[in-house]
Design a protein around this motif. Structure first.
Motif, PDB file in Angstrom:
ATOM      1  N   GLU A 127       0.736  -1.347  -0.273  1.00  0.00           N
ATOM      2  CA  GLU A 127      -0.030   0.083  -0.066  1.00  0.00           C
ATOM      3  C   GLU A 127       0.929   1.271  -0.076  1.00  0.00           C
ATOM      4  O   GLU A 127       0.554   2.281  -0.707  1.00  0.00           O
ATOM      5  N   ILE A 128       2.015   1.331   0.748  1.00  0.00           N
ATOM      6  CA  ILE A 128       2.674   2.412   0.707  1.00  0.00           C
ATOM      7  C   ILE A 128       3.594   2.880  -0.481  1.00  0.00           C
ATOM      8  O   ILE A 128       3.532   3.895  -0.969  1.00  0.00           O
ATOM      9  N   SER A 129       3.234   2.154  -1.354  1.00  0.00           N
ATOM     10  CA  SER A 129       3.906   2.148  -3.032  1.00  0.00           C
ATOM     11  C   SER A 129       2.924   2.752  -3.667  1.00  0.00           C
ATOM     12  O   SER A 129       3.219   3.356  -5.004  1.00  0.00           O
ATOM     13  N   TRP A 130       1.570   2.579  -3.592  1.00  0.00           N
ATOM     14  CA  TRP A 130       0.703   3.086  -4.319  1.00  0.00           C
ATOM     15  C   TRP A 130       0.757   4.673  -4.682  1.00  0.00           C
ATOM     16  O   TRP A 130       0.859   5.500  -3.876  1.00  0.00           O
ATOM     17  N   GLY A 131       0.543   4.996  -5.705  1.00  0.00           N
ATOM     18  CA  GLY A 131       0.888   6.433  -6.395  1.00  0.00           C
ATOM     19  C   GLY A 131       1.998   6.798  -6.748  1.00  0.00           C
ATOM     20  O   GLY A 131       2.166   7.823  -7.374  1.00  0.00           O
ATOM     21  N   ASP A 132       3.031   6.054  -6.494  1.00  0.00           N
ATOM     22  CA  ASP A 132       4.424   6.282  -6.855  1.00  0.00           C
ATOM     23  C   ASP A 132       4.824   5.626  -8.059  1.00  0.00           C
ATOM     24  O   ASP A 132       3.936   4.815  -8.508  1.00  0.00           O
TER      25      ASP A 132
END
Length: 157
Positions: free
Chosen positions: A29-34
């Motif tokens: 989830e932390i990588s979403w949007g990157d």
């Protein structure tokens, strides 16, 4: 430069695999949007090579110096290598900076706040002052990734 302009530029380079993690694709989830850029001429994410450039849209644990929590703020991270790093920072990657660095500065080429010692540079919200440099540095990083890929392929054959 917008993120879409950077992604479009990168997609125009040979062999670039662009990965944009999103909900439902199995990515953390932390990588979403990157966005992550790897050299993968076969279109398959390399198992042993890290991306040569990224766009991050938020602070990560332990990586908050750029204050990416500000609205409409992102950072381009570039594995530029020693020569480009020295040119832009005035010191070798493993040497300390001679002056205090403001990692929140926008439209400025800086050492990456965490990976500068590995020759990575960063630009928060590239704009008119750094657009050409950002494109050039991304090209240098792409060339380096391509050469590393070719050396690994030679060793395997």
């Amino acid at each position: 430069m917008t993120m879409d302009e950077i992604i479009s530029f990168m997609d125009g380079l040979d062999g670039v695999l662009t990965v944009r993690p999103a909900p439902g694709d199995g990515s953390p989830e932390i990588s979403w949007g990157d966005t992550f850029f790897s050299y993968a001429p076969d279109g398959v994410a390399p198992a042993t090579a890290q991306p040569f450039a990224t766009i991050v849209t938020k602070d990560y644990p332990g990586d908050t110096a750029s204050a990416l929590t500000r609205p409409d703020t992102f950072r381009v991270n570039i594995a530029a290598g020693t020569a480009a790093f020295l040119h832009w920072t005035g010191h070798a990657p493993r040497e300390p900076a001679t002056a205090e660095v403001d990692f929140t500065a926008v439209d400025t080429v800086l050492a990456h706040p965490l990976y500068g010692s590995a020759g990575w540079l960063a630009v928060v919200n590239p704009g008119p002052r750094t657009e050409a440099a950002t494109r050039e540095l991304l090209g240098i990083a792409h060339q380096g990734a391509r050469l590393r890929h070719e050396r690994r392929a030679e060793l395997r054959s």
